[in-house]
Scaffold this active site. Structure first.
Site, PDB file in Angstrom:
ATOM      1  N   CYS A 141       0.886  -1.170   0.000  1.00 41.84           N
ATOM      2  CA  CYS A 141       0.000   0.000   0.000  1.00 41.84           C
ATOM      3  C   CYS A 141       0.914   1.207   0.000  1.00 41.84           C
ATOM      4  CB  CYS A 141      -0.903   0.011   1.234  1.00 41.84           C
ATOM      5  SG  CYS A 141      -1.856   1.547   1.380  1.00 41.84           S
ATOM      6  N   CYS A 165      -0.569   4.330   2.296  1.00 42.73           N
ATOM      7  CA  CYS A 165      -0.624   4.272   3.770  1.00 42.73           C
ATOM      8  C   CYS A 165      -0.212   2.872   4.196  1.00 42.73           C
ATOM      9  CB  CYS A 165      -2.001   4.671   4.296  1.00 42.73           C
ATOM     10  SG  CYS A 165      -3.407   3.938   3.448  1.00 42.73           S
ATOM     11  N   SER A 166      -1.123   2.101   4.755  1.00 45.33           N
ATOM     12  CA  SER A 166      -0.743   0.742   5.174  1.00 45.33           C
ATOM     13  C   SER A 166      -1.940  -0.189   5.096  1.00 45.33           C
ATOM     14  CB  SER A 166      -0.170   0.764   6.588  1.00 45.33           C
ATOM     15  OG  SER A 166      -1.094   1.355   7.473  1.00 45.33           O
ATOM     16  N   CYS A 167      -2.764  -0.055   4.041  1.00 48.80           N
ATOM     17  CA  CYS A 167      -3.914  -0.948   3.857  1.00 48.80           C
ATOM     18  C   CYS A 167      -3.415  -2.391   3.856  1.00 48.80           C
ATOM     19  CB  CYS A 167      -4.616  -0.648   2.538  1.00 48.80           C
ATOM     20  SG  CYS A 167      -5.375   0.997   2.515  1.00 48.80           S
TER      21      CYS A 167
END
Lengths: 218, 108
Positions: free
Chosen positions: A122, A125-127
């Site tokens: 991702c 962000c940090s999906c």
């Protein structure tokens, strides 16, 4: 985490110390967003919108999710063709068999084959498929992984000890919106006739992100 | 933050799997889920995922309607990064909302 996993990471760190400078300890000071989180949490409790018990239960539920849950799903797909077909067609619905509620997101399963290797990142962000795999590892959220996996995926994979043959397609999935991605690794050779339970032990978190492949039978 | 929206509150789908598309080269302010590095690049729609509330609106606590169709678009790494090191066939799949996509003409 199991032994083979830690080994892979020790190797990774030692082979490339320049890529992972130690992070300074920051647990003695609160950052802006940590203070914000505490303030919002206290307001929500103060206004009776959520209770401290509900927050605690949500944290505990997240902590129970992890590699083992994902591995059970993958092992079932390896041993049950009808389940695999459902998982590929609609991951969100299929994982309800395992009590997984994807919430507002959808699960999208991508299958490794003899010709395609999938890896998930991702960049924004940090999906991460938290409802299946729990909290993401720190490296998944690092700028290094996020920026380089779309730019030079083969080099990143090599640092994880995963060398994808030159004639195999590397397919990177940048998780930018409402899908959450889970990689269905290739079932290792030499596991014919194995039970789902036994197969699950071969499936690591990293294999389901796509930075590794499934473990080979000892 | 995210949400699948009812079809009757959504923009009609313009694209289908197999369509050649290009990503708008635009730089509006706000909460944008289209990565910078892919803006201006050409790809192919591989999945039409249905309508989802627009995250650019949801980020500001607005309803995000009408919902925008969301697609998975596949790009060739060589097209995105001219100096890409790897297989010519290596690809990059990204979810992109319809209002960021345009039909790709026959040029190039």
């Amino acid at each position: 985490m199991s032994e083979p996993h830690s080994h892979a990471h020790e190797h990774h760190d030692h082979a490339h110390p320049h890529r992972h400078p130690p992070r300074p300890d920051t647990d003695d000071t609160l950052g802006h967003f940590q203070i914000m989180e505490i303030a919002v949490r206290e307001l929500l409790i103060g206004k009776g919108i959520v209770s401290p018990d509900e927050i605690q239960r949500a944290i505990e539920a997240m902590d129970t999710r992890g590699e083992a849950l994902g591995a059970k799903i993958i092992a079932r797909a390896w041993t049950d063709p009808a389940f695999k077909a459902r998982l590929m067609a609609d991951g969100t619905a299929a994982v309800r068999d395992f009590g997984v509620d994807m919430g507002t997101t959808r699960l999208f399963v991508v299958e490794n084959t003899p010709t395609v290797h999938n890896v998930v990142v991702c960049t924004l962000c940090s999906c991460y498929p938290r409802m299946v795999l729990g909290l993401p590892p720190d490296w998944y959220k690092s700028r290094n992984y996020r920026s380089r996996t779309v730019r030079e995926p083969r080099a990143v994979l090599q640092e994880f000890g995963t060398i994808v043959p030159a004639d195999k397609e590397v397919r990177v999935h940048d998780s930018t919106a409402d899908m959450r991605y889970l990689v269905l690794p290739e079932r290792p050779a030499g596991t014919e006739g194995w039970s789902a339970e036994r197969l699950a032990a071969l499936v690591s978190r990293d294999a389901m992100i796509g930075v590794a492949i499934a473990r080979t039978p000892a | 933050m995210t949400g699948r929206a009812a079809a009757n509150a959504s923009v009609p789908a313009r694209f289908k799997p197999g369509d050649a598309v290009s990503v708008r080269r635009a730089h509006p302010p706000g909460h944008i889920r289209t990565p910078w590095y892919i803006r201006g690049h050409r790809g192919t729609v591989v999945h039409a995922l249905g309508p989802f509330a627009n995250p650019e609106e949801l980020a500001y606590n607005r309803p995000g309607l009408p919902a925008q169709p969301l697609y998975r678009v596949r790009f060739r790494q060589r097209e995105v990064w001219p100096d890409y090191v790897g297989n010519e066939a290596d690809t990059l799949d990204i979810e992109i909302f319809q209002h960021w996509l345009e039909p790709a003409g026959g040029e190039r």
